[in-house]
Scaffold this motif. Structure first.
Motif, PDB file in Angstrom:
ATOM      1  N   PHE A 145     -12.002  -1.284  11.149  1.00 26.00           N
ATOM      2  CA  PHE A 145     -11.055  -1.426  10.065  1.00 26.00           C
ATOM      3  C   PHE A 145     -10.479  -0.088   9.637  1.00 26.00           C
ATOM      4  O   PHE A 145      -9.538  -0.006   8.882  1.00 26.00           O
ATOM      5  CB  PHE A 145     -11.759  -2.028   8.855  1.00 26.00           C
ATOM      6  CG  PHE A 145     -11.353  -3.412   8.609  1.00 26.00           C
ATOM      7  CD1 PHE A 145     -10.019  -3.730   8.534  1.00 26.00           C
ATOM      8  CD2 PHE A 145     -12.298  -4.398   8.451  1.00 26.00           C
ATOM      9  CE1 PHE A 145      -9.632  -5.030   8.307  1.00 26.00           C
ATOM     10  CE2 PHE A 145     -11.925  -5.689   8.227  1.00 26.00           C
ATOM     11  CZ  PHE A 145     -10.593  -6.011   8.151  1.00 26.00           C
TER      12      PHE A 145
ATOM     13  N   PRO B   3       0.820  -1.231   0.000  1.00 24.71           N
ATOM     14  CA  PRO B   3       0.000   0.000   0.000  1.00 24.71           C
ATOM     15  C   PRO B   3       0.843   1.267   0.000  1.00 24.71           C
ATOM     16  O   PRO B   3       0.523   2.234  -0.685  1.00 24.71           O
ATOM     17  CB  PRO B   3      -0.811  -0.126   1.297  1.00 24.71           C
ATOM     18  CG  PRO B   3      -0.844  -1.580   1.595  1.00 24.71           C
ATOM     19  CD  PRO B   3       0.487  -2.118   1.130  1.00 24.71           C
TER      20      PRO B   3
ATOM     21  N   LYS C 138     -10.487   5.340   6.042  1.00 26.28           N
ATOM     22  CA  LYS C 138      -9.895   4.914   4.778  1.00 26.28           C
ATOM     23  C   LYS C 138     -10.967   4.759   3.714  1.00 26.28           C
ATOM     24  O   LYS C 138     -10.700   4.841   2.532  1.00 26.28           O
ATOM     25  CB  LYS C 138      -9.148   3.587   4.948  1.00 26.28           C
ATOM     26  CG  LYS C 138      -7.824   3.769   5.649  1.00 26.28           C
ATOM     27  CD  LYS C 138      -7.032   2.496   5.615  1.00 26.28           C
ATOM     28  CE  LYS C 138      -5.647   2.706   6.218  1.00 26.28           C
ATOM     29  NZ  LYS C 138      -5.035   1.440   6.593  1.00 26.28           N
ATOM     30  N   TRP C 139     -12.178   4.466   4.160  1.00 26.59           N
ATOM     31  CA  TRP C 139     -13.282   4.385   3.217  1.00 26.59           C
ATOM     32  C   TRP C 139     -13.742   5.778   2.829  1.00 26.59           C
ATOM     33  O   TRP C 139     -13.886   6.107   1.661  1.00 26.59           O
ATOM     34  CB  TRP C 139     -14.445   3.601   3.837  1.00 26.59           C
ATOM     35  CG  TRP C 139     -15.598   3.523   2.887  1.00 26.59           C
ATOM     36  CD1 TRP C 139     -16.571   4.448   2.701  1.00 26.59           C
ATOM     37  CD2 TRP C 139     -15.832   2.491   1.930  1.00 26.59           C
ATOM     38  NE1 TRP C 139     -17.414   4.061   1.694  1.00 26.59           N
ATOM     39  CE2 TRP C 139     -16.989   2.859   1.201  1.00 26.59           C
ATOM     40  CE3 TRP C 139     -15.192   1.288   1.629  1.00 26.59           C
ATOM     41  CZ2 TRP C 139     -17.504   2.063   0.189  1.00 26.59           C
ATOM     42  CZ3 TRP C 139     -15.719   0.500   0.620  1.00 26.59           C
ATOM     43  CH2 TRP C 139     -16.861   0.887  -0.094  1.00 26.59           C
ATOM     44  N   THR C 140     -13.958   6.617   3.844  1.00 28.37           N
ATOM     45  CA  THR C 140     -14.666   7.873   3.587  1.00 28.37           C
ATOM     46  C   THR C 140     -13.767   8.979   3.066  1.00 28.37           C
ATOM     47  O   THR C 140     -14.253  10.044   2.735  1.00 28.37           O
ATOM     48  CB  THR C 140     -15.368   8.367   4.870  1.00 28.37           C
ATOM     49  OG1 THR C 140     -14.401   8.382   5.931  1.00 28.37           O
ATOM     50  CG2 THR C 140     -16.509   7.450   5.244  1.00 28.37           C
ATOM     51  N   SER C 141     -12.438   8.725   2.963  1.00 29.23           N
ATOM     52  CA  SER C 141     -11.588   9.793   2.450  1.00 29.23           C
ATOM     53  C   SER C 141     -11.958  10.158   1.012  1.00 29.23           C
ATOM     54  O   SER C 141     -11.792  11.288   0.595  1.00 29.23           O
ATOM     55  CB  SER C 141     -10.113   9.395   2.533  1.00 29.23           C
ATOM     56  OG  SER C 141      -9.887   8.260   1.729  1.00 29.23           O
ATOM     57  N   ALA C 142     -12.462   9.197   0.270  1.00 31.46           N
ATOM     58  CA  ALA C 142     -12.835   9.506  -1.119  1.00 31.46           C
ATOM     59  C   ALA C 142     -14.235   9.029  -1.484  1.00 31.46           C
ATOM     60  O   ALA C 142     -14.707   9.281  -2.572  1.00 31.46           O
ATOM     61  CB  ALA C 142     -11.826   8.886  -2.076  1.00 31.46           C
ATOM     62  N   ARG C 143     -14.876   8.292  -0.560  1.00 31.34           N
ATOM     63  CA  ARG C 143     -16.163   7.690  -0.897  1.00 31.34           C
ATOM     64  C   ARG C 143     -17.197   8.013   0.171  1.00 31.34           C
ATOM     65  O   ARG C 143     -16.909   7.916   1.366  1.00 31.34           O
ATOM     66  CB  ARG C 143     -16.022   6.152  -0.975  1.00 31.34           C
ATOM     67  CG  ARG C 143     -15.175   5.674  -2.104  1.00 31.34           C
ATOM     68  CD  ARG C 143     -14.730   4.246  -1.902  1.00 31.34           C
ATOM     69  NE  ARG C 143     -13.674   4.149  -0.907  1.00 31.34           N
ATOM     70  CZ  ARG C 143     -12.776   3.156  -0.838  1.00 31.34           C
ATOM     71  NH1 ARG C 143     -12.826   2.158  -1.673  1.00 31.34           N
ATOM     72  NH2 ARG C 143     -11.846   3.153   0.089  1.00 31.34           N
ATOM     73  N   ASP C 144     -18.382   8.354  -0.242  1.00 30.23           N
ATOM     74  CA  ASP C 144     -19.470   8.538   0.713  1.00 30.23           C
ATOM     75  C   ASP C 144     -19.999   7.181   1.129  1.00 30.23           C
ATOM     76  O   ASP C 144     -19.910   6.200   0.385  1.00 30.23           O
ATOM     77  CB  ASP C 144     -20.611   9.353   0.081  1.00 30.23           C
ATOM     78  CG  ASP C 144     -20.205  10.812  -0.128  1.00 30.23           C
ATOM     79  OD1 ASP C 144     -19.251  11.242   0.542  1.00 30.23           O
ATOM     80  OD2 ASP C 144     -20.839  11.481  -0.969  1.00 30.23           O
ATOM     81  N   LEU C 145     -20.565   7.142   2.346  1.00 31.37           N
ATOM     82  CA  LEU C 145     -21.244   5.919   2.791  1.00 31.37           C
ATOM     83  C   LEU C 145     -22.732   6.082   2.528  1.00 31.37           C
ATOM     84  O   LEU C 145     -23.253   7.193   2.578  1.00 31.37           O
ATOM     85  CB  LEU C 145     -21.013   5.713   4.292  1.00 31.37           C
ATOM     86  CG  LEU C 145     -19.732   4.965   4.676  1.00 31.37           C
ATOM     87  CD1 LEU C 145     -19.506   5.053   6.176  1.00 31.37           C
ATOM     88  CD2 LEU C 145     -19.801   3.501   4.232  1.00 31.37           C
ATOM     89  N   PRO C 146     -23.411   4.981   2.256  1.00 33.70           N
ATOM     90  CA  PRO C 146     -24.849   5.114   2.036  1.00 33.70           C
ATOM     91  C   PRO C 146     -25.532   5.485   3.352  1.00 33.70           C
ATOM     92  O   PRO C 146     -25.026   5.150   4.420  1.00 33.70           O
ATOM     93  CB  PRO C 146     -25.264   3.717   1.582  1.00 33.70           C
ATOM     94  CG  PRO C 146     -24.244   2.799   2.175  1.00 33.70           C
ATOM     95  CD  PRO C 146     -22.969   3.588   2.219  1.00 33.70           C
TER      96      PRO C 146
ATOM     97  N   LEU D 215     -21.356  -1.595  10.222  1.00 33.30           N
ATOM     98  CA  LEU D 215     -20.702  -0.305  10.405  1.00 33.30           C
ATOM     99  C   LEU D 215     -19.662  -0.381  11.505  1.00 33.30           C
ATOM    100  O   LEU D 215     -18.604   0.231  11.424  1.00 33.30           O
ATOM    101  CB  LEU D 215     -21.753   0.769  10.723  1.00 33.30           C
ATOM    102  CG  LEU D 215     -22.712   1.049   9.563  1.00 33.30           C
ATOM    103  CD1 LEU D 215     -23.819   1.996  10.007  1.00 33.30           C
ATOM    104  CD2 LEU D 215     -21.977   1.609   8.348  1.00 33.30           C
TER     105      LEU D 215
ATOM    106  N   GLU E 255      -7.090  -5.898  13.421  1.00 32.20           N
ATOM    107  CA  GLU E 255      -7.870  -6.619  12.411  1.00 32.20           C
ATOM    108  C   GLU E 255      -8.225  -8.025  12.901  1.00 32.20           C
ATOM    109  O   GLU E 255      -9.361  -8.480  12.755  1.00 32.20           O
ATOM    110  CB  GLU E 255      -7.049  -6.698  11.135  1.00 32.20           C
ATOM    111  CG  GLU E 255      -7.700  -7.503  10.045  1.00 32.20           C
ATOM    112  CD  GLU E 255      -6.726  -7.768   8.898  1.00 32.20           C
ATOM    113  OE1 GLU E 255      -6.437  -6.825   8.159  1.00 32.20           O
ATOM    114  OE2 GLU E 255      -6.272  -8.924   8.765  1.00 32.20           O
TER     115      GLU E 255
ATOM    116  N   SER F 186      -7.861  -7.229  -5.825  1.00 30.30           N
ATOM    117  CA  SER F 186      -9.290  -7.150  -5.506  1.00 30.30           C
ATOM    118  C   SER F 186      -9.969  -8.493  -5.774  1.00 30.30           C
ATOM    119  O   SER F 186     -11.178  -8.602  -5.653  1.00 30.30           O
ATOM    120  CB  SER F 186      -9.947  -6.052  -6.342  1.00 30.30           C
ATOM    121  OG  SER F 186      -9.855  -6.373  -7.723  1.00 30.30           O
TER     122      SER F 186
END
Lengths: 200, 241, 480
Positions: free
Chosen positions: C447, C12, C451-459, C441, C413, C375
């Protein structure tokens, strides 16, 4: 040569045996599939060789000597192998030239062992009429004579015709590279021109 | 099998599956003891932790004719990975139960087309959509063009070709956080291709992938909605969304 | 080449740098896009005439048949090579192989060798080992030359300089060729043909004077003692033919039982690799041919971790690899990060399994990070000409990484997954109903939701979970 070699051999083979303990050694290899027959194998060969941007000319046995002469630029220094069945006026027969000496030749004329139509490949087994591997490598132009009856449909048809004890050179077009942006460019270290005379 | 993600985050997808299957005459049950297919554990390397989850899975779905799930990924895990987990558990009874159950697990489009033999499910969805074939549906299960065939029979729907459709969106389960930057780079390209189609709606058979692509589309304020295949197939003229 | 992969960060972190390099991403997308299209066209062509899948099965079968009885085939190979006049050496690891090669070169009193592109000599760091002995190893493959002159690292199995575009290559040639021999012409353009011609001129003097050539081998035929090198430029023919002495370093997994076994492999490799029906040149030789080519022929059979891979029931199939690089070209991760992020001469999907299999897991974070650099989309398995199920091996290697760390202090983890296992093994423990919604959630937060929300919205969280709706409406029977 290196003392480690013998214990290394025993140790590697021992590791292999341990790694495969309990693995059944027999494995039935499925047969490799054969391509559908083409109606004109020789024409298919000519087309596929030309696809690599090689020059392909078909001629009769009677016209071969003239074809060879026409494939050689005027004044070119030409080397030929012993046993070439076509006369090439003015050419030098290979006398065990050094690599540097071969570099002084502009062209080489050889025969071949097999032509593979599907892949447009010429196989040399470096017997009489074909010469040492070096002579068909160092000069920049390779004029290669392939007889129509030497052409087979595909790779599996060619392998049984080849003697594995001899060295082979499989040639599919002129020297090329895909190393710059994965685009094919003809002409690096091997002969930059491949001129194939296909004799009917 | 509704799947844990749908249960928790996308109940509408689960409800759509129930509506759709009942409309097609299927008797539907939701065994409440179901939880998760164990894919997050398996694909992150936690096989010991997956064993009790797979055990719960086979117990929950024992005795049904078919286990239908609106997720290619979860169906793929059940069909191809539960056996690995059972081997890890070194439990012959679990292995036998897995073998019996996994053969009856179907991704929704497979169940509709192969088992029920329908492609026209009587749906109506008056929108322009583009379809992303998720990797596990496409390559692990080999659902092929089944989802497309179903979408092509939806009345009112206009299907736009998605460029580079078979490229992964970059979700990949825990890959999305372990290698977040690469995941986002892949997803951004996917989102760009989606926007290029001009579609109002991105449809796929996995809400996990849609969460990822949808999260990017939303952040980019693209105006493109993500909708699960099941919800489109469940829509009818009377209750168009 | 003085650059080295030693001390590379985990995937990474290494990918971070690559992802920020717009030029690199452009070069990679262009090159992999080109080769993907060429490969697909030829696969489709062959498939129309026979069956690509059957050819894959045959190729995989040949390699598998060699691996399951590897000891027998290696002993046979040694016997036939020796009978053909070659000298066979065995090397347990890189140091041993390098020592064998250096000793042969020194015995001939030369201070330079010419090399055919070979993955295995990169794997063992042969050039650096020879340099330490005062021997210059000239790379002669165009891409290898670009990498060597640029003091760079390879980033692709087939095209080690795939990360460089034509303009960058021109710069390297103009600046660096002179110090290594014949300089590039001052008026060099960035036309690929001109760049190739410059390489031809630069290397020719080296070919013509070389006393020792060094190669790998694509295949080694046990039955006949035949080595096979598949190439494009003719530099391979030069190195295999002109020198007096030839040393070939061959991984033990390169053995195939019979000459006829080459059929499927020679049909699969070029189509999968450069997207050609056949590569321009394939050379085969069986030991020494009197009066033709090198009269002193050595073969070094190398383990260097291959027997570790062989012992791995799931991972063994990685040894079928014929180094075509189709898996790299179709990999969406490789396309974005490039090869350097993998920290090895074997990048991409095959590298993500081969490195941990050869080196073992649990003692190096960089190696342990590789099985996670995917992936699991499966495009690699689909493209692999010898049907290596890379996603399955990746998942298996992940389990081995996790297992190697069991017993120590558990990571966040590991604790999260242990907790999830307890919660998910019995729905009653979930507390049913609404509380289930929170679980996903919660796991996500553990986790690192950032790291998810830095570029992606959550539903948005739904009003009620599916199971809550099912209970409330008694299976959707009323309400809802």
């Amino acid at each position: 040569m290196v003392e480690a070699s013998k214990p290394a051999r025993e140790e590697i083979l021992g590791r292999v045996r341990r790694a495969l303990a309990g693995v059944e050694p027999g494995y039935a290899v499925p047969p490799s599939p054969r391509i559908a027959p083409v109606s004109d194998v020789v024409a298919h060969f000519a087309e596929r060789v030309a696809d690599y941007r090689a020059v392909v000319e078909r001629c009769s046995a009677a016209d071969l000597a003239a074809g060879v002469a026409a494939a050689l630029p005027a004044g070119a220094r030409v080397v030929v192998p012993a046993g070439l069945t076509v006369p090439v006026p003015g050419a030098d027969e290979d006398a065990g030239f050094t690599a540097a000496e071969l570099d002084g030749y502009d062209a080489v004329v050889t025969e071949a062992r097999v032509g593979i139509a599907e892949t447009g490949t010429i196989v040399l087994d470096h017997g009489p009429g074909q010469g040492r591997r070096a002579i068909s490598l160092v000069p920049d132009r390779h004029v290669c004579i392939v007889r129509a009856d030497q052409v087979v449909p595909d790779v599996p048809d060619a392998l049984p015709l080849l003697d594995p004890r001899r060295p082979h050179t499989w040639i599919s077009g002129p020297s090329a590279t895909s190393d710059i942006e994965l685009d094919r460019v003809e002409g690096v270290h091997g002969p930059r021109t491949l001129h194939v005379l296909l004799v009917d | 099998m509704v799947t844990c993600i749908n249960d928790a985050l996308y109940p509408d997808t689960g409800r759509a599956v129930v509506t759709l299957l009942r409309r097609l005459g299927v008797e539907v049950e939701f065994p409440e003891s179901q939880t998760c297919c164990a894919q997050p554990m398996v694909n992150t390397g936690y096989l010991d932790e997956a064993v009790p989850v797979v055990r719960n899975f086979v117990e929950a779905f024992e005795g049904y004719d078919a286990v239908v799930t609106p997720s290619g990924s979860c169906a793929g895990c059940a069909r191809h990975q539960h056996a690995i987990v059972a081997r890890r558990g070194a439990d012959p009874a679990l292995a036998a139960a897995v073998e019996a159950t996994s053969a009856r697990v179907y991704e929704l489009s497979e169940f509709l087309v192969d088992v029920l033999g329908v492609t026209d499910v009587g749906a109506y969805y008056p929108h322009t959509v583009t379809y992303h074939p998720t990797c596990h549906s496409l390559r692990m299960l080999g659902v092929g063009d089944r989802p497309r065939r179903l979408l092509e029979r939806v009345r009112g729907l206009t299907l736009r070709e998605l460029p580079a459709a078979d490229q992964c969106c970059g979700f990949g389960g825990t890959f999305a956080v372990k290698n977040a930057e690469t995941s986002v780079a892949m997803g951004s390209d996917k989102a760009r291709h989606v926007r290029d189609t001009g579609a109002e709606v991105l449809v796929a058979g996995d809400n996990s992938c849609l969460t990822h692509i949808g999260g990017l589309l939303s952040r980019q304020q693209s105006g493109v909605r993500t909708v699960h295949l099941a919800e489109i197939l469940a829509s009818t003229e009377g209750a168009a969304r | 080449m003085s650059a080295t992969f030693v001390g590379m960060p985990a995937f990474p972190a290494a990918a971070h740098a690559a992802l920020g390099n717009a030029q690199l991403r452009h070069n990679l997308a262009h090159a992999t896009g080109t080769i993907r299209a060429k490969r697909q066209r030829l696969v489709d062509e062959l498939d129309a005439s026979c069956s690509w899948e059957e050819l894959r099965l045959a190729g995989a079968g040949v390699k598998e048949s060699a691996l399951v009885d590897l000891g027998t085939h290696l002993e046979r190979l040694e016997e036939t090579l020796t009978a053909n006049g070659a000298t066979v050496h065995w090397a347990r690891d890189a140091a041993e192989a390098n020592a064998v090669v250096a000793a042969i070169v020194k015995a001939h009193g030369v201070d330079e060798v010419v090399k055919v592109k070979s993955m295995v000599t990169q794997e063992i760091g042969l050039n650096e080992a020879l340099a330490a002995e005062g021997i210059a190893a000239w790379e002669t493959d165009l891409a290898e030359l670009i990498v060597q002159l640029g003091d760079d690292l390879p980033s692709h199995i087939l095209v080690p300089a795939i990360h460089r575009n034509r303009a960058e290559i021109r710069e390297i040639f103009l600046e660096r060729m002179a110090a290594a021999g014949r300089p590039a012409p001052a008026d060099l353009t960035d036309e690929p043909a001109a760049l190739a011609a410059a390489a031809r001129e630069h290397l020719r003097e080296k070919f013509l004077r070389a006393k020792v050539g060094i190669s790998g081998a694509n295949f080694a035929v046990a039955e006949t003692g035949t080595l096979v090198v598949v190439e494009s430029e003719g530099n391979g023919r030069m190195c295999l033919t002109l020198p007096e002495v030839l040393v070939s370093v061959v991984g033990i997994e390169k053995v195939v039982p019979t000459f006829h076994d080459l059929d499927s492999l020679l049909r699969l490799l070029p189509r999968s690799s450069t997207g050609e029906r056949m590569n321009p040149y394939t050379s085969t030789w069986s030991g020494v041919t009197p009066g033709d080519g090198p009269q002193e022929v050595h073969v070094v059979l190398l383990d260097n971790g291959r027997t570790n891979a062989l012992a791995d029931e799931v991972g063994r199939q990685a040894l079928r690899c014929i180094r075509c690089s189709a898996c790299l070209n179709v990999c969406p991760v490789y396309e974005r990060t490039g090869g350097h992020a993998y920290g090895s001469v074997y990048p991409g999907p095959i590298g993500a399994i081969l490195n941990p299999l050869l080196k073992g897991v649990g003692h190096d974070d960089q190696v342990d990070s590789l099985p996670y650099a995917s992936s699991l989309c499966g495009a690699c398995f689909e493209a692999c000409p010898v049907r290596i199920d890379i996603p399955s091996v990746l998942v298996d290697q992940r389990a081995k990484v996790v297992d190697a760390h069991r017993g120590g202090r558990p990571k966040v983890e590991a604790l999260a997954f242990k907790g999830a296992a307890v919660a998910l093994s019995d729905s009653r423990r979930l507390g049913l109903g609404e509380r289930f919604t929170g679980l996903g959630l919660r796991i996500g937060r553990r986790f690192g939701a950032s790291k998810w929300t830095s570029a992606r919205d959550l539903p948005p969280a739904p009003r009620e979970s599916f199971r809550a709706w099912w209970r409330r409406t008694e299976g959707g029977g009323h309400g809802g």
